[in-house]
Design a protein around this motif. Structure first.
Motif, short mmCIF file in Angstrom:
data_model
loop_
_atom_site.label_atom_id
_atom_site.label_comp_id
_atom_site.label_asym_id
_atom_site.label_seq_id
_atom_site.Cartn_x
_atom_site.Cartn_y
_atom_site.Cartn_z
N GLU A 51 3.74 14.81 -4.31
CA GLU A 51 3.33 15.83 -5.28
C GLU A 51 3.82 15.46 -6.69
OE1 GLU A 51 3.06 19.84 -2.47
OE2 GLU A 51 4.98 19.34 -3.42
N LYS A 52 5.04 14.95 -6.78
CA LYS A 52 5.55 14.51 -8.09
C LYS A 52 4.74 13.35 -8.63
CE LYS A 52 10.29 16.12 -7.61
NZ LYS A 52 11.71 15.79 -7.59
N ALA A 53 4.37 12.42 -7.76
CA ALA A 53 3.57 11.27 -8.19
C ALA A 53 2.23 11.71 -8.76
CB ALA A 53 3.36 10.31 -7.02
N VAL A 54 1.59 12.66 -8.10
CA VAL A 54 0.29 13.17 -8.57
C VAL A 54 0.45 13.91 -9.90
CG1 VAL A 54 -1.52 14.85 -8.05
CG2 VAL A 54 -0.81 13.24 -6.30
N GLN A 55 1.53 14.68 -10.04
CA GLN A 55 1.76 15.43 -11.27
C GLN A 55 2.00 14.51 -12.46
OE1 GLN A 55 5.08 17.89 -10.16
NE2 GLN A 55 3.83 19.23 -8.89
N ILE A 56 2.69 13.40 -12.23
CA ILE A 56 3.03 12.48 -13.33
C ILE A 56 1.85 11.62 -13.75
CG2 ILE A 56 4.37 10.41 -13.90
CD1 ILE A 56 6.67 11.59 -12.33
N ASP A 57 1.04 11.17 -12.78
CA ASP A 57 -0.01 10.19 -13.03
C ASP A 57 -1.25 10.85 -13.63
OD1 ASP A 57 -1.77 8.09 -13.10
OD2 ASP A 57 -1.58 7.59 -10.99
N ALA A 58 -1.50 10.53 -14.88
CA ALA A 58 -2.66 11.09 -15.57
C ALA A 58 -3.96 10.59 -14.94
CB ALA A 58 -2.62 10.74 -17.05
N ASN A 59 -3.94 9.38 -14.37
CA ASN A 59 -5.16 8.81 -13.79
C ASN A 59 -5.40 9.28 -12.37
OD1 ASN A 59 -5.71 7.25 -16.10
ND2 ASN A 59 -4.21 5.74 -15.44
N GLN A 60 -4.37 9.71 -11.69
CA GLN A 60 -4.46 10.26 -10.34
C GLN A 60 -5.42 9.47 -9.45
OE1 GLN A 60 -5.12 14.48 -10.60
NE2 GLN A 60 -3.08 14.84 -11.40
N THR A 61 -4.96 8.36 -8.93
CA THR A 61 -5.77 7.49 -8.10
C THR A 61 -6.03 8.09 -6.73
OG1 THR A 61 -3.87 6.35 -7.14
CG2 THR A 61 -4.73 5.49 -9.23
N GLU A 62 -7.03 7.53 -6.06
CA GLU A 62 -7.33 7.99 -4.70
C GLU A 62 -6.17 7.73 -3.76
OE1 GLU A 62 -9.02 3.77 -4.43
OE2 GLU A 62 -9.11 5.30 -5.95
N GLU A 63 -5.41 6.67 -4.01
CA GLU A 63 -4.27 6.36 -3.14
C GLU A 63 -3.23 7.49 -3.20
OE1 GLU A 63 -0.84 2.98 -2.35
OE2 GLU A 63 -2.15 2.78 -4.08
N ALA A 90 -13.55 11.74 -3.97
CA ALA A 90 -14.28 11.92 -5.23
C ALA A 90 -13.83 10.91 -6.28
CB ALA A 90 -14.10 13.35 -5.74
N ILE A 91 -12.52 10.71 -6.39
CA ILE A 91 -11.99 9.74 -7.36
C ILE A 91 -12.46 8.33 -7.01
CG2 ILE A 91 -9.88 8.63 -8.21
CD1 ILE A 91 -8.51 11.40 -7.89
N ALA A 92 -12.40 7.98 -5.72
CA ALA A 92 -12.81 6.64 -5.29
C ALA A 92 -14.29 6.39 -5.56
CB ALA A 92 -12.51 6.45 -3.81
N LYS A 93 -15.12 7.40 -5.36
CA LYS A 93 -16.56 7.24 -5.56
C LYS A 93 -16.95 7.18 -7.04
CE LYS A 93 -18.33 9.15 -1.25
NZ LYS A 93 -19.13 10.22 -0.62
N MET A 94 -16.10 7.74 -7.91
CA MET A 94 -16.42 7.75 -9.34
C MET A 94 -15.87 6.53 -10.08
SD MET A 94 -15.96 11.75 -10.50
CE MET A 94 -14.27 11.42 -10.89
N GLY A 95 -14.93 5.84 -9.49
CA GLY A 95 -14.26 4.75 -10.18
C GLY A 95 -15.17 3.56 -10.43
N SER A 96 -14.76 2.73 -11.39
CA SER A 96 -15.54 1.55 -11.74
C SER A 96 -15.59 0.56 -10.58
CB SER A 96 -14.96 0.88 -12.98
OG SER A 96 -13.62 0.48 -12.74
N GLU A 97 -14.64 0.65 -9.67
CA GLU A 97 -14.58 -0.24 -8.51
C GLU A 97 -15.13 0.43 -7.26
OE1 GLU A 97 -13.24 -3.50 -8.48
OE2 GLU A 97 -13.43 -3.24 -10.64
N SER A 98 -15.95 1.46 -7.42
CA SER A 98 -16.38 2.29 -6.28
C SER A 98 -17.11 1.50 -5.19
CB SER A 98 -17.24 3.44 -6.75
OG SER A 98 -18.43 2.96 -7.34
N GLN A 99 -17.69 0.38 -5.54
CA GLN A 99 -18.41 -0.42 -4.55
C GLN A 99 -17.61 -1.64 -4.10
OE1 GLN A 99 -21.33 0.59 -2.99
NE2 GLN A 99 -20.71 2.43 -4.09
N ILE A 107 -12.31 4.84 1.28
CA ILE A 107 -13.19 5.98 1.54
C ILE A 107 -13.42 6.14 3.04
CG2 ILE A 107 -15.54 6.89 1.23
CD1 ILE A 107 -15.48 5.47 -1.58
N GLY A 108 -13.65 5.04 3.74
CA GLY A 108 -13.84 5.11 5.19
C GLY A 108 -12.62 5.68 5.89
N LEU A 109 -11.45 5.23 5.48
CA LEU A 109 -10.21 5.72 6.09
C LEU A 109 -10.00 7.21 5.80
CD1 LEU A 109 -7.71 5.09 7.74
CD2 LEU A 109 -6.62 4.23 5.65
#
Length: 196
Positions: A51-63, A90-99, A107-109
């Motif tokens: 939760e702290k990691a998500v709060q700090i990270d402005a980019n909030q990755t799918e990981e 949603a983040i994974a599908k929108m990213g520049s590396e989505s494919q 995404i599969g996992l």
């Protein structure tokens, strides 16, 4: 901390990450600390760190969101877990590396953790086709099949991952694969006597 984490020395990793956070708190360190707690099955502490990691990270990755979803799921907070997984997808599908193979595998996992068999298998197959020698994707494939209740299909990708150097101790201690510990093939492949 990272070296200890990869070697399955989670208690040692925790002390190093705590020292690092005292010097400079950042999202990756909180997330890695959460992962160490997670592998020790200390899910409350893992959840707080994620939760702290998500709060700090402005980019909030799918990981980050996926890790948080895992911690919620293992605490039995199904709705929160599902919400975190949906955000991660949603983040994974929108990213520049989505494919990319990595994003497709993630995404599969994530779909596997939500119990969506069709999407989990589809994205996992796409990822593996794009990068058949990627050890992390081999491991993700094994996880997907285990999550979907098909442990016999997990053995072959696990065998390939181990052959490529994936840490046996991490596989053995992964709570997602705990049910497989009753399978002789799994024990022979990664059981405590084989872990290094």
């Amino acid at each position: 901390g990272a070296a200890y984490l990869r070697r399955g020395k989670w208690s040692e990793a925790i002390s190093q990450y705590q020292k690092a956070l005292a010097l400079a708190p950042d999202s990756p360190t909180f997330s890695n600390l959460g992962t160490a707690y997670f592998f020790l099955k200390r899910y409350d502490e893992a959840t707080r760190m994620y939760e702290k990691a998500v709060q700090i990270d402005a980019n909030q990755t799918e990981e980050l969101w996926g890790n948080l979803g895992d911690a919620y799921r293992w605490l039995g907070q199904t709705d929160k877990a599902r919400g975190a997984y949906k955000k991660a997808i949603a983040i994974a599908k929108m990213g520049s590396e989505s494919q990319s193979a990595g994003a497709l595998g993630d995404i599969g996992l994530l779909y596997g953790k939500m119990g969506d068999q069709a999407q989990a298998v589809q994205y996992t197959r796409l990822a593996r086709a794009k990068s058949p020698s990627d050890v992390q994707l081999m491991y993700s494939e094994a996880l997907v099949y285990s999550l979907l209740g098909q442990p016999e299909k997990s053995i072959a990708p696990l065998r390939r991952a181990v052959a490529k150097g994936y840490p046996r101790q991490e596989i053995w201690n992964d709570p997602e694969l705990a049910k497989m510990q009753s399978l002789p093939e799994f024990v022979k492949l990664v059981g405590p006597s084989t872990a290094k």
